[in-house]
Design an enzyme around this catalytic site. Structure first.
Site, PDB file in Angstrom:
ATOM      1  N   SER A  10       0.828  -1.263  -0.116  1.00 22.39           N
ATOM      2  CA  SER A  10       0.068   0.114   0.103  1.00 22.39           C
ATOM      3  C   SER A  10       0.806   1.169   0.097  1.00 22.39           C
ATOM      4  O   SER A  10       0.660   1.993   0.870  1.00 22.39           O
ATOM      5  CB  SER A  10      -0.926  -0.060   1.225  1.00 22.39           C
ATOM      6  OG  SER A  10      -0.173   0.183   2.275  1.00 22.39           O
ATOM      7  N   TYR A  41      -3.530   0.911   3.956  1.00 24.53           N
ATOM      8  CA  TYR A  41      -4.468  -0.142   4.056  1.00 24.53           C
ATOM      9  C   TYR A  41      -4.901  -0.517   5.464  1.00 24.53           C
ATOM     10  O   TYR A  41      -6.011  -0.937   5.498  1.00 24.53           O
ATOM     11  CB  TYR A  41      -3.725  -1.424   3.328  1.00 24.53           C
ATOM     12  CG  TYR A  41      -3.670  -1.751   1.838  1.00 24.53           C
ATOM     13  CD1 TYR A  41      -4.140  -0.759   1.019  1.00 24.53           C
ATOM     14  CD2 TYR A  41      -3.215  -2.756   1.305  1.00 24.53           C
ATOM     15  CE1 TYR A  41      -3.901  -0.824  -0.108  1.00 24.53           C
ATOM     16  CE2 TYR A  41      -2.956  -2.931   0.057  1.00 24.53           C
ATOM     17  CZ  TYR A  41      -3.279  -1.784  -0.849  1.00 24.53           C
ATOM     18  OH  TYR A  41      -3.271  -2.220  -2.041  1.00 24.53           O
ATOM     19  N   CYS A  72       3.098  -6.365   2.732  1.00 25.02           N
ATOM     20  CA  CYS A  72       2.412  -5.330   3.355  1.00 25.02           C
ATOM     21  C   CYS A  72       1.804  -6.268   4.593  1.00 25.02           C
ATOM     22  O   CYS A  72       1.121  -7.314   4.316  1.00 25.02           O
ATOM     23  CB  CYS A  72       1.225  -4.823   2.466  1.00 25.02           C
ATOM     24  SG  CYS A  72      -0.016  -3.837   3.640  1.00 25.02           S
ATOM     25  N   THR A  74      -0.768  -5.653   6.750  1.00 25.62           N
ATOM     26  CA  THR A  74      -2.273  -5.568   6.579  1.00 25.62           C
ATOM     27  C   THR A  74      -2.797  -6.465   5.567  1.00 25.62           C
ATOM     28  O   THR A  74      -3.696  -7.246   5.816  1.00 25.62           O
ATOM     29  CB  THR A  74      -2.732  -4.314   6.654  1.00 25.62           C
ATOM     30  OG1 THR A  74      -2.098  -3.535   7.798  1.00 25.62           O
ATOM     31  CG2 THR A  74      -4.252  -4.162   6.434  1.00 25.62           C
ATOM     32  N   CYS A 182       4.670  -3.114  10.167  1.00 20.57           N
ATOM     33  CA  CYS A 182       4.157  -2.395   8.918  1.00 20.57           C
ATOM     34  C   CYS A 182       5.616  -2.218   8.047  1.00 20.57           C
ATOM     35  O   CYS A 182       6.612  -1.951   8.731  1.00 20.57           O
ATOM     36  CB  CYS A 182       3.717  -0.922   9.208  1.00 20.57           C
ATOM     37  SG  CYS A 182       3.443   0.029   7.848  1.00 20.57           S
ATOM     38  N   HIS A 184       6.465  -0.072   6.009  1.00 24.24           N
ATOM     39  CA  HIS A 184       6.952   1.381   6.072  1.00 24.24           C
ATOM     40  C   HIS A 184       7.883   1.557   6.932  1.00 24.24           C
ATOM     41  O   HIS A 184       8.385   2.576   6.976  1.00 24.24           O
ATOM     42  CB  HIS A 184       5.897   2.277   6.143  1.00 24.24           C
ATOM     43  CG  HIS A 184       4.925   2.456   4.846  1.00 24.24           C
ATOM     44  ND1 HIS A 184       3.965   1.367   4.586  1.00 24.24           N
ATOM     45  CD2 HIS A 184       4.726   3.308   3.883  1.00 24.24           C
ATOM     46  CE1 HIS A 184       3.478   1.960   3.318  1.00 24.24           C
ATOM     47  NE2 HIS A 184       3.945   3.098   2.942  1.00 24.24           N
TER      48      HIS A 184
END
Length: 261
Positions: A10, A41, A72, A74, A182, A184
């Site tokens: 995402s 997400y 990802c 999620t 996550c 990121h």
């Protein structure tokens, strides 16, 4: 097999996973999808997450990918079982590394920084129950972190304030491990280390995902044995300047394009 490995997230966070895969499997061609217009997400409804994952998967299959990494947390926790049932292609997922943190914690106190979608998933609950039943887990939803990263505000005052708000309560609970839930968040590690100090070990899942990607590629005889020049394509459906900045050290070896998907 010279067909590419497909990777989606995402947004730009999964590029942290791509880096690990590229390091471990330097001969592999890759296609990366940054679904930034739908990020994060973790704040989407489960049915929307599944919808996005199907869209991303079908685009990667159309582009000839031989296996797909769901980079990802999620997306993995909400959709990977459905993807595996729906498509005849290997999938590698990512989930928070609760197990090694719980096993190695000396204070029996572990923190996890993740999205709402990951922390509320049944897969995360099952993993925590199985491996961390005797450890105090401090869960923190990282609201706002992905958005700041996606908008190029990685080192902003707002980011600093959010990280202090999320991490200081964990220090009060004497955590000695922080799990990043996550893809990121590895880009935040330098700032997180400044707040937590050297006594707290930070765990992310990037290397584990890369190793699993290699294992699956070997299992299905999908490794690229060619010595030809690597082709790494990155597509984003948002502002290309953000992903260009996060990968600026690799600009001579990759191609970044805008794509509506």
């Amino acid at each position: 097999m010279q067909k590419p490995i497909g990777i989606f997230d995402s947004g730009i966070g999964g590029t942290s996973i791509w880096r690990e895969i590229n390091t471990l499997l330097p001969n592999e061609n890759t296609i990366y999808l940054a679904d930034s217009i739908n990020a994060p997400y973790g704040e989407q409804a489960p049915e929307k997450i599944i919808e996005f994952c199907i869209k991303n998967t079908e685009l990667l299959i159309q582009k000839g990918c031989k296996l797909i990494v769901v980079a990802c947390n999620t997306a993995t926790t909400n959709a990977i079982d459905i993807l595996r049932e729906k498509y005849d292609i290997p999938f590698i997922g990512i989930e928070p590394a609760i197990k090694p943190a719980a096993i190695n914690s000396k204070t029996n106190s572990v923190g996890i920084l993740a999205t709402k979608g990951t922390l509320s998933s049944s897969l995360f609950a099952k993993t925590s129950e199985e491996f961390a039943w005797n450890v105090q887990i401090t869960e923190q939803v990282g609201t706002g972190l992905v958005t700041l990263i996606e908008t190029g505000k990685l080192y902003s005052d707002e980011m600093t304030n959010l990280l202090h708000n999320y991490l200081n309560p964990m220090l009060d609970k004497n955590i000695d491990y922080l799990v990043l839930g996550c893809s990121h968040y590895p880009y935040l590690i330098p700032q997180i280390k400044e707040i937590l100090g050297p006594e707290v070990t930070i765990i992310d899942s990037g290397l584990a995902v890369a190793k699993q990607t290699k294992t699956i590629a070997e299992k299905y005889n999908l490794l690229n044995k060619s010595k030809s020049i690597q082709n790494n394509q990155f597509y984003t459906n948002s502002d290309v300047s953000i992903i260009e900045h996060i990968l600026k050290d690799l600009k001579e070896f990759i191609q970044i394009s805008h794509l509506n998907f």
